[in-house]
Design an enzyme around this catalytic site. Structure first.
Site, mmCIF file in Angstrom:
data_model
loop_
_atom_site.group_PDB
_atom_site.id
_atom_site.type_symbol
_atom_site.label_atom_id
_atom_site.label_comp_id
_atom_site.label_asym_id
_atom_site.label_seq_id
_atom_site.Cartn_x
_atom_site.Cartn_y
_atom_site.Cartn_z
ATOM 1 N N ASP A 149 1.431 4.056 3.258
ATOM 2 C CA ASP A 149 1.716 3.242 2.066
ATOM 3 C C ASP A 149 2.669 3.870 1.043
ATOM 4 O O ASP A 149 2.579 5.063 0.751
ATOM 5 C CB ASP A 149 0.425 2.992 1.272
ATOM 6 C CG ASP A 149 -0.725 2.601 2.133
ATOM 7 O OD1 ASP A 149 -0.512 2.227 3.281
ATOM 8 O OD2 ASP A 149 -1.861 2.697 1.642
ATOM 9 N N TRP B 101 3.894 12.171 9.233
ATOM 10 C CA TRP B 101 3.408 10.789 9.108
ATOM 11 C C TRP B 101 3.571 10.226 7.700
ATOM 12 O O TRP B 101 3.306 10.915 6.719
ATOM 13 C CB TRP B 101 1.917 10.769 9.470
ATOM 14 C CG TRP B 101 1.230 9.505 9.123
ATOM 15 C CD1 TRP B 101 0.624 9.188 7.937
ATOM 16 C CD2 TRP B 101 1.078 8.356 9.962
ATOM 17 N NE1 TRP B 101 0.101 7.924 7.991
ATOM 18 C CE2 TRP B 101 0.364 7.393 9.217
ATOM 19 C CE3 TRP B 101 1.465 8.049 11.273
ATOM 20 C CZ2 TRP B 101 0.038 6.143 9.737
ATOM 21 C CZ3 TRP B 101 1.128 6.806 11.782
ATOM 22 C CH2 TRP B 101 0.422 5.869 11.026
ATOM 23 N N ARG C 235 -10.793 1.784 -3.317
ATOM 24 C CA ARG C 235 -9.567 2.600 -3.348
ATOM 25 C C ARG C 235 -8.321 1.840 -3.799
ATOM 26 O O ARG C 235 -8.349 0.651 -4.030
ATOM 27 C CB ARG C 235 -9.326 3.212 -1.966
ATOM 28 C CG ARG C 235 -9.225 2.217 -0.831
ATOM 29 C CD ARG C 235 -9.034 2.953 0.505
ATOM 30 N NE ARG C 235 -9.005 2.041 1.620
ATOM 31 C CZ ARG C 235 -10.066 1.712 2.352
ATOM 32 N NH1 ARG C 235 -11.253 2.224 2.079
ATOM 33 N NH2 ARG C 235 -9.949 0.855 3.354
ATOM 34 N N ASP C 236 -7.231 2.593 -3.865
ATOM 35 C CA ASP C 236 -5.870 2.090 -4.097
ATOM 36 C C ASP C 236 -5.667 1.503 -5.498
ATOM 37 O O ASP C 236 -5.238 0.346 -5.645
ATOM 38 C CB ASP C 236 -5.481 1.037 -3.027
ATOM 39 C CG ASP C 236 -5.790 1.492 -1.610
ATOM 40 O OD1 ASP C 236 -5.871 2.721 -1.400
ATOM 41 O OD2 ASP C 236 -5.951 0.645 -0.715
ATOM 42 N N SER D 239 -4.102 6.237 -1.496
ATOM 43 C CA SER D 239 -3.084 5.480 -2.235
ATOM 44 C C SER D 239 -3.412 5.255 -3.703
ATOM 45 O O SER D 239 -4.578 5.205 -4.101
ATOM 46 C CB SER D 239 -2.870 4.121 -1.568
ATOM 47 O OG SER D 239 -2.084 4.315 -0.434
ATOM 48 N N GLU E 84 -6.852 -4.210 1.004
ATOM 49 C CA GLU E 84 -6.264 -2.921 0.635
ATOM 50 C C GLU E 84 -5.064 -3.087 -0.289
ATOM 51 O O GLU E 84 -4.379 -4.112 -0.280
ATOM 52 C CB GLU E 84 -5.855 -2.165 1.896
ATOM 53 C CG GLU E 84 -7.052 -1.808 2.776
ATOM 54 C CD GLU E 84 -6.713 -0.820 3.870
ATOM 55 O OE1 GLU E 84 -7.465 0.155 4.025
ATOM 56 O OE2 GLU E 84 -5.717 -1.016 4.572
HETATM 57 C C1 FRU Z 1 -3.703 1.265 3.482
HETATM 58 C C2 FRU Z 1 -4.684 2.415 3.383
HETATM 59 C C3 FRU Z 1 -5.243 2.499 1.981
HETATM 60 C C4 FRU Z 1 -5.616 3.942 1.852
HETATM 61 C C5 FRU Z 1 -4.518 4.612 2.633
HETATM 62 C C6 FRU Z 1 -4.933 5.876 3.329
HETATM 63 O O1 FRU Z 1 -2.747 1.405 4.458
HETATM 64 O O2 FRU Z 1 -5.696 2.274 4.351
HETATM 65 O O3 FRU Z 1 -6.294 1.594 1.728
HETATM 66 O O4 FRU Z 1 -5.646 4.367 0.535
HETATM 67 O O5 FRU Z 1 -4.055 3.687 3.576
HETATM 68 O O6 FRU Z 1 -3.835 6.528 3.872
#
Ligand code: FRU
Length: 488
Positions: free
Chosen positions: A38, A35, A161-162, A98, A216
């Site tokens: 991002d 899989w 996050r991210d 991410s 996100e």
């Molecule tokens: C976006 C997300 C991010 C997170 C990641 C987890 O597609 O939901 O916010 O960090 O995917 O895989």
């Protein structure tokens, strides 16, 4: 090497041959197995582009996130590298979510989200890993570097996050996605002098009810004399990725935006991340998929059966237009994989479908302009990847000023029609299309009106035709190419 990384690399090596190839594209970056979601850590380091990605090698569905890794000299041919990050510490035990990369003192740093999801607590913090060779990464002992104390009373630690890190005049900054206590998306800004010690700077932007419950994968960068903020608003209907442009003041951390728009109107363009190429171009890459699919496809579509899922869209350059809107132009590097050129100066279109030639009809590039002064048709329909009772339709509705990309008959899997407003007041309409084994990317209105949609069409679906309704249409400067395979 950490046991979790060794185990993942071994699993990939032992199982990669089992992955079936039918739906794997020729020129879209994809994982060797398992899989992908991002794009992460898009960066230029020691003469090469590096791209990381959210990766679960063990199954073709989302799981405990690792960071997959590839590098390239030309943005086209990517060399697979060992897994860069895997869950291993108490603060990232349920996933290395991410994040982004930055080069400092000739070392490559990754700022990512440590995800912990226990029954009694869900916690997301920002963590740092460093590499001297650009291949193996060490998580630093003082992790997490941004945590609860930084956001107390400002945001919910369960959705935080991210991080997208950048440098300005010797200081470091990161935007981080979060949500307000009453479930509205918000983007936070933090500052640091050394990437390890961070302080909260400002709430860069806060959403209203209905604009998504979580924004996100934010990105924030300078383009000309303006600043651009982009993010993917979760739970806000048709919007997959949006942009805002405006002015930013480093002293106050205030972002004053004036213009907003969609980065792509299609179903499959999520979590775009940018970097600056050595020649100064701002490049973005996005995940060619989207979470909203989940309830539709019980197992994320036919590639699941092949042992993989997910790929990235064609890399695009971000340009600011005179009116302040943004254009997203496929990188010029794509021209290097063109083959079998076919051109036609003029094509007259009527209701009788006319066949068009472009490469093998599966992996190809096509460019033309619709001469709107010579066209009196109400509607022009371009049908791509056509086979027995299957096709994807690109409908230029000139009467109502709408572009519709209909994939409901594409493959027996995909659903829906993506729509956008089509600018029909000009003398001509420019159209540029990239088609690959499992995707269609359509660009119009000088790259400001784009639709990226995945389709899972068979190899017998290689015909292309065009017709006009309610009058005739004239196409000028038709050019088409086959596109060489970049992976095997
Ligand atoms: C976006 C997300 C991010 C997170 C990641 C987890 O597609 O939901 O916010 O960090 O995917 O895989």
């Amino acid at each position: 090497m950490k046991e979790s990384i060794r185990k993942a690399n071994q699993y990939i090596d032992e199982n990669r041959e089992k992955v079936d190839q039918q739906y794997r594209g020729a020129f879209h970056l994809l994982p060797p197995i398992g899989w992908m979601n991002d794009p992460n850590g898009f960066v230029y380091f020691r003469g090469e582009y590096h791209l990381f990605y959210q990766f679960y090698p063990y199954d073709s569905v989302w799981g405990a996130m690792h960071w997959g890794h590839a590098k390239s000299k030309d943005l086209l041919h990517w060399e697979e590298l060992p897994v860069a990050l895997a869950p291993s510490e108490s603060y990232d035990k349920d996933g290395c979510f991410s994040g982004s990369a930055i080069v400092k003192d000739d070392k490559l740093y990754l700022l990512y989200t440590g995800h912990v999801d226990d029954e009694e607590k869900r916690e997301e913090t920002q963590c740092l890993a460093v590499s001297t060779d650009g291949i193996t990464f060490e998580k630093i002992p003082t992790n997490p570097v941004i945590h609860m104390q930084h956001i107390d009373g400002i945001a919910d630690i369960a959705d935080f996050r991210d991080p997208k890190v950048f440098e300005y005049k010797g200081s470091y900054y990161t935007v981080v996605a979060s949500k307000t206590v009453d479930d509205r998306g918000q983007i936070l800004l933090f500052a640091s002098s050394n990437l390890e010690d961070w302080s909260f700077k400002s709430v860069l932007l806060e959403g209203e009810k209905g604009q998504g419950i979580m924004w996100e994968c934010p990105d924030f960068y300078q383009l000309g004399d303006k600043y651009v903020l982009t993010f993917s608003p979760m739970g806000s209907g048709d919007h997959t990725s949006v942009y805002l442009t405006g002015d930013f003041d480093y002293k106050t951390g205030k972002f004053d935006w004036h213009i907003s728009g969609e980065m792509d109107w299609g179903f499959d363009f999520y979590a775009p991340q940018s970097m600056v190429a050595p020649d100064g171009r701002r490049l973005i890459v996005a995940w060619a998929n989207e979470w909203e699919w989940m309830p539709l496809f019980k197992d994320w579509g036919p590639t699941y059966q092949e042992g993989w899922c997910g790929f990235f869209n064609v890399i695009r350059e971000v340009r600011m237009c005179k009116d302040g809107t943004l254009a997203f132009v496929p990188v010029e590097e794509m021209e290097k994989i063109r083959e079998n050129k076919f051109t036609q100066r003029e094509i007259q279109i009527t209701e009788t479908p006319q066949q068009l030639k472009a490469g093998d009809g599966i992996s190809f590039e096509m460019k033309f302009t619709l001469d709107l002064e010579e066209t009196d048709a109400d509607r022009v329909e371009l049908k791509l990847r056509c086979g027995k009772e299957k096709e994807s339709r690109c409908i230029f509705d000139l009467k109502n000023g709408e572009l519709l990309v209909d994939r409901s008959c594409a493959d027996g899997w995909s659903v829906g029609t993506s729509r956008s407003v089509l600018k029909v007041s000009e003398k001509s309409l420019d159209v540029h299309i990239f088609s690959d084994q499992s995707s269609l990317e359509i660009f119009t209105d000088q790259y400001r009106n784009n639709h990226s949609n995945n389709i899972f069409a068979g190899n017998d679906q290689d015909a292309i035709s065009i017709s006009a309704f309610g009058g005739r249409a004239v196409i000028r400067d038709y050019e088409a190419y086959g596109l060489q395979e970049c992976f095997n």
